[in-house]
Design a protein around this motif. Structure first.
Motif, mmCIF file in Angstrom:
data_model
loop_
_atom_site.group_PDB
_atom_site.id
_atom_site.type_symbol
_atom_site.label_atom_id
_atom_site.label_comp_id
_atom_site.label_asym_id
_atom_site.label_seq_id
_atom_site.Cartn_x
_atom_site.Cartn_y
_atom_site.Cartn_z
ATOM 1 N N ALA A 167 0.818 -1.216 0.000
ATOM 2 C CA ALA A 167 0.000 0.000 0.000
ATOM 3 C C ALA A 167 0.851 1.264 0.000
ATOM 4 O O ALA A 167 0.313 2.372 -0.028
ATOM 5 C CB ALA A 167 -0.918 -0.004 1.221
ATOM 6 N N VAL A 168 2.174 1.142 0.014
ATOM 7 C CA VAL A 168 3.073 2.293 0.082
ATOM 8 C C VAL A 168 3.937 2.299 -1.169
ATOM 9 O O VAL A 168 4.380 1.263 -1.643
ATOM 10 C CB VAL A 168 3.970 2.192 1.345
ATOM 11 N N TYR A 169 4.168 3.510 -1.717
ATOM 12 C CA TYR A 169 5.121 3.604 -2.816
ATOM 13 C C TYR A 169 6.076 4.762 -2.571
ATOM 14 O O TYR A 169 5.751 5.737 -1.900
ATOM 15 C CB TYR A 169 4.439 3.689 -4.185
ATOM 16 N N ASP A 203 -1.887 5.359 2.229
ATOM 17 C CA ASP A 203 -3.295 5.759 2.308
ATOM 18 C C ASP A 203 -3.709 6.327 3.655
ATOM 19 O O ASP A 203 -4.603 7.151 3.716
ATOM 20 C CB ASP A 203 -4.254 4.593 2.038
ATOM 21 N N SER A 204 -3.088 5.852 4.763
ATOM 22 C CA SER A 204 -3.540 6.295 6.084
ATOM 23 C C SER A 204 -2.359 6.310 7.054
ATOM 24 O O SER A 204 -1.284 5.808 6.742
ATOM 25 C CB SER A 204 -4.639 5.357 6.603
ATOM 26 N N SER A 248 -1.131 15.002 1.511
ATOM 27 C CA SER A 248 -0.769 15.544 0.210
ATOM 28 C C SER A 248 -2.037 15.863 -0.571
ATOM 29 O O SER A 248 -2.871 14.990 -0.811
ATOM 30 C CB SER A 248 0.089 14.529 -0.546
ATOM 31 N N GLY A 249 -2.178 17.107 -0.997
ATOM 32 C CA GLY A 249 -3.336 17.514 -1.796
ATOM 33 C C GLY A 249 -3.212 17.015 -3.223
ATOM 34 O O GLY A 249 -4.223 16.772 -3.885
ATOM 35 N N SER A 277 1.852 11.768 2.805
ATOM 36 C CA SER A 277 3.255 11.768 2.389
ATOM 37 C C SER A 277 4.104 11.765 3.663
ATOM 38 O O SER A 277 3.878 12.565 4.567
ATOM 39 C CB SER A 277 3.525 13.016 1.552
ATOM 40 N N PHE A 278 5.093 10.876 3.736
ATOM 41 C CA PHE A 278 5.918 10.786 4.929
ATOM 42 C C PHE A 278 7.345 10.440 4.535
ATOM 43 O O PHE A 278 7.601 9.910 3.460
ATOM 44 C CB PHE A 278 5.359 9.771 5.929
#
Length: 174
Positions: A107-109, A129-130, A158-159, A166-167
């Motif tokens: 779920a992370v990229y 996502d969360s 992130s808009g 975003s992290f």
């Protein structure tokens, strides 16, 4: 009547040799112990001389080895050990990327990847996502034994990415 026996019981002569046979048996056992002790001493001397002979042969062969190409072989072994340590310290980029890939959740990229070889540190920016996904991603990096430290960085919504998070994470390589 000189041969008249007036005794009612059988009288037999006692054998004074009972003590003599015990003494003879004791002497025989004592002689056997001394013979056995002597045999052990002779065997010990023979084995000690054989051991000394083998040690002498070993020393001769070892000196022949060192006089020939032995020093080169020992030097090559020392150089090989030193090279192995250097290779172990220098992490290849393929290994680094492989370890990051193993730890990244589906779920992370990644959006950016920076590797500082001198500090042995990787700085990555990711999108998930969360916040629960962010926490799981940090845990995944901590469970990987390749990294000695996992330092979470800033996270923001992130808009541009449809309200995804975003992290950033800094990873220290062992």
């Amino acid at each position: 009547m000189p041969n008249i026996n007036l005794a009612t019981e059988d009288i037999t002569k006692k054998n004074p040799n009972a003590m003599g046979t015990g003494l003879i048996v004791s002497i025989v056992i004592l002689i056997l112990v001394f013979v056995l002790y002597g045999a052990l001493l002779i065997t010990n001397r023979v084995l000690s001389s054989k051991i000394e002979g083998v040690k002498g042969e070993y020393d001769i062969e070892y000196n022949k080895f060192l006089a020939g190409n032995g020093n080169e072989i020992i030097d090559f072994k020392n150089r090989s050990d030193a090279a192995e340590k250097i290779i172990a310290e220098n992490k290849s980029m393929a290994d680094v990327l492989s370890q990051v890939e193993k730890s990244i959740l589906p779920a992370v990229y990644l959006t950016s990847f920076k590797y500082d070889k001198s500090k042995q540190m990787i700085s990555i920016n990711c999108i998930g996502d969360s916040f629960q996904t962010v926490a799981k991603q940090i845990l995944s990096f901590k469970q990987n034994n390749y990294f000695s430290g996992v330092i979470p960085g800033r996270s923001s919504i992130s808009g541009k990415e449809n309200n995804k998070i975003s992290f950033s994470i800094d990873l220290i390589i062992k």
